[in-house]
Design a protein around this motif. Structure first.
Motif, mmCIF file in Angstrom:
data_model
loop_
_atom_site.group_PDB
_atom_site.id
_atom_site.type_symbol
_atom_site.label_atom_id
_atom_site.label_comp_id
_atom_site.label_asym_id
_atom_site.label_seq_id
_atom_site.Cartn_x
_atom_site.Cartn_y
_atom_site.Cartn_z
ATOM 1 N N LEU A 193 0.347 -1.250 -0.281
ATOM 2 C CA LEU A 193 0.086 -0.087 0.349
ATOM 3 C C LEU A 193 0.480 1.401 0.082
ATOM 4 C CD1 LEU A 193 -2.545 -0.443 2.415
ATOM 5 C CD2 LEU A 193 -3.038 -1.673 0.030
ATOM 6 N N GLU A 194 0.408 2.235 -0.899
ATOM 7 C CA GLU A 194 1.198 3.480 -1.176
ATOM 8 C C GLU A 194 0.636 4.617 -0.507
ATOM 9 O OE1 GLU A 194 -0.020 4.536 -5.405
ATOM 10 O OE2 GLU A 194 2.290 3.439 -5.458
ATOM 11 N N PRO A 195 0.820 5.782 0.031
ATOM 12 C CA PRO A 195 0.651 7.078 0.190
ATOM 13 C C PRO A 195 -0.865 7.131 -0.541
ATOM 14 C CG PRO A 195 2.955 7.646 0.444
ATOM 15 C CD PRO A 195 2.628 6.217 -0.100
ATOM 16 N N GLY A 196 -2.223 7.413 0.417
ATOM 17 C CA GLY A 196 -3.295 7.666 -0.916
ATOM 18 C C GLY A 196 -4.729 5.909 -0.172
ATOM 19 N N ASN A 197 -3.564 4.896 -0.313
ATOM 20 C CA ASN A 197 -5.103 4.142 0.067
ATOM 21 C C ASN A 197 -5.046 4.215 1.309
ATOM 22 O OD1 ASN A 197 -4.807 1.827 -2.132
ATOM 23 N ND2 ASN A 197 -2.976 2.761 -1.842
ATOM 24 N N TRP A 198 -7.096 4.145 1.360
ATOM 25 C CA TRP A 198 -7.451 3.690 2.550
ATOM 26 C C TRP A 198 -7.726 2.077 2.705
ATOM 27 C CZ3 TRP A 198 -9.906 7.504 5.919
ATOM 28 C CH2 TRP A 198 -9.916 9.024 5.213
ATOM 29 N N PHE A 199 -7.840 1.828 3.846
ATOM 30 C CA PHE A 199 -7.926 0.180 3.993
ATOM 31 C C PHE A 199 -8.395 -0.322 5.348
ATOM 32 C CE2 PHE A 199 -3.778 1.378 5.037
ATOM 33 C CZ PHE A 199 -3.457 0.647 6.339
ATOM 34 N N GLY A 200 -8.709 -1.396 5.644
ATOM 35 C CA GLY A 200 -9.285 -2.344 6.586
ATOM 36 C C GLY A 200 -10.598 -2.045 7.827
ATOM 37 N N GLU A 201 -11.093 -1.725 6.663
ATOM 38 C CA GLU A 201 -12.856 -1.712 6.118
ATOM 39 C C GLU A 201 -13.388 -2.686 6.919
ATOM 40 O OE1 GLU A 201 -12.871 -2.992 2.343
ATOM 41 O OE2 GLU A 201 -11.313 -0.930 3.723
ATOM 42 N N ILE A 202 -12.904 -4.245 6.727
ATOM 43 C CA ILE A 202 -13.825 -5.038 5.962
ATOM 44 C C ILE A 202 -13.900 -5.958 7.572
ATOM 45 C CG2 ILE A 202 -13.294 -8.108 5.719
ATOM 46 C CD1 ILE A 202 -12.233 -6.485 3.022
ATOM 47 N N SER A 203 -13.016 -5.669 8.438
ATOM 48 C CA SER A 203 -13.077 -5.958 10.013
ATOM 49 C C SER A 203 -14.458 -5.298 10.691
ATOM 50 C CB SER A 203 -11.671 -5.948 10.701
ATOM 51 O OG SER A 203 -11.017 -7.503 10.172
ATOM 52 N N LEU A 204 -14.615 -4.053 10.230
ATOM 53 C CA LEU A 204 -14.955 -2.953 11.006
ATOM 54 C C LEU A 204 -16.577 -3.482 10.647
ATOM 55 C CD1 LEU A 204 -13.391 0.278 10.857
ATOM 56 C CD2 LEU A 204 -13.353 -1.353 11.898
ATOM 57 N N LEU A 205 -17.121 -3.908 9.449
ATOM 58 C CA LEU A 205 -17.962 -4.202 8.714
ATOM 59 C C LEU A 205 -18.864 -6.088 8.868
ATOM 60 C CD1 LEU A 205 -17.345 -2.873 4.900
ATOM 61 C CD2 LEU A 205 -18.702 -1.660 7.103
ATOM 62 N N ASP A 206 -17.729 -6.699 9.114
ATOM 63 C CA ASP A 206 -19.180 -7.714 9.751
ATOM 64 C C ASP A 206 -17.846 -8.423 10.527
ATOM 65 O OD1 ASP A 206 -16.294 -8.585 10.145
ATOM 66 O OD2 ASP A 206 -16.362 -10.095 7.709
ATOM 67 N N GLY A 207 -17.068 -7.520 12.082
ATOM 68 C CA GLY A 207 -17.108 -7.923 13.016
ATOM 69 C C GLY A 207 -15.991 -8.502 13.390
ATOM 70 N N SER A 208 -15.388 -9.205 12.170
ATOM 71 C CA SER A 208 -14.497 -10.245 12.058
ATOM 72 C C SER A 208 -12.827 -10.405 12.593
ATOM 73 C CB SER A 208 -14.821 -11.249 10.802
ATOM 74 O OG SER A 208 -15.683 -12.038 11.017
ATOM 75 N N PRO A 209 -11.939 -10.886 12.905
ATOM 76 C CA PRO A 209 -10.919 -10.119 13.457
ATOM 77 C C PRO A 209 -10.277 -10.072 12.358
ATOM 78 C CG PRO A 209 -10.993 -12.788 14.637
ATOM 79 C CD PRO A 209 -12.487 -12.157 13.545
#
Length: 265
Positions: A113-129
């Motif tokens: 991942l390089e500057p500008g990328n957004w990420f990490g949403e999957i665990s917030l959406l399904d509550g999984s690790p």
């Protein structure tokens, strides 16, 4: 300790295991604007740039700043979705390696991942690790939107639709990786991955860069092949005039030639 913090910039294996001190949100009056370097990186990201201005402002207003040294882990595979310091991330400065371990213990790099990328949403959406490790390849400045703030933003239709588009792009990328593994020969896989990296990997910009700055060992780990096998393939592409090899970089001399190889032409 609260969720808003700065990390003391030392080389820690796990940043959350060390003392932290409060930090202000970007939306606070004391931080009215992003540094120009961060702003330029975020604006260059196709997903963020497509957000309406109101949603961009609302997202940044909830963000907090995390600084990590090279070698630190932003999160580990298996971390709880609501772990301290977790959230929806934007990389403002630096490079992050997203990886996992194979059954034989070898590391598999899934993306850089390089500057500008957004990420990490999957665990917030399904509550999984967390499904993978995220490791700082360089010193990082990361924007973090905490889980509660992310949940509030998701109540808005426009932001929720934007998240759906981001997830759709992730799915398309996964299908592309599956096609690489099951349908493409080795040389086509190498060519396709180089083109992906030239577009910023996860960023997938429309513009193709002339130079891919990545050690060959890291590229081999992305492809799941040995360094020696990759060297043979790159040497053949260099002989064909498609690319030029340098120290920790690969210069693309013919985008059309590389695209033809990726397409199996």
């Amino acid at each position: 300790v609260g969720g808003r913090f700065w990390l003391n910039c030392q080389k820690y294996d796990n940043p959350r295991a060390y003392p932290i001190r409060p930090a202000a949100r970007l939306g606070d009056a004391m931080n009215p604007a992003l540094p120009r370097l961060w702003s330029d990186a975020l604006d260059a990201n196709p997903w963020f740039a497509a957000l309406p201005a109101a949603e961009r402002r609302a997202l940044l207003a909830e963000a907090e700043v995390l600084r990590l040294p090279a070698g630190a882990m932003l999160f580990r595979q298996g971390d709880p979705a609501l772990a301290a310091g977790g959230g929806f991330y934007a990389l403002a400065q630096g490079l992050i390696k997203v990886s996992t371990l194979r059954q034989d213990g070898r590391e598999a790099i899934l993306a850089v991942l390089e500057p500008g990328n957004w990420f990490g949403e999957i665990s917030l959406l399904d509550g999984s690790p967390r499904t993978h490790d995220a490791t700082a390849l360089t010193a990082l400045d990361v924007l973090v939107v905490p889980p509660a703030a992310f949940a509030r933003l998701m109540q808005g239709l426009v932001f929720a639709q934007a998240m759906a588009r981001l997830l759709a792009a992730r799915v398309r990328g996964l299908y592309g990786l599956m096609e690489d593994t099951t349908l493409r020969g080795l040389r086509a896989r190498v060519a396709h991955r180089l083109l992906t990296l030239a577009r910023g990997d996860a960023t997938q910009s429309l513009d193709v860069r002339a130079t891919v700055r990545l050690p060959q060992e890291a590229l081999a780990m992305m492809l799941g092949i040995t360094r020696q096998t990759l060297s043979r393939e790159l040497a053949a592409l260099a002989r064909d005039g498609v690319l030029r090899l340098g120290y920790r970089r690969i210069e693309i001399l013919s985008v059309d030639g590389l695209q033809a190889l990726a397409d199996g032409v």
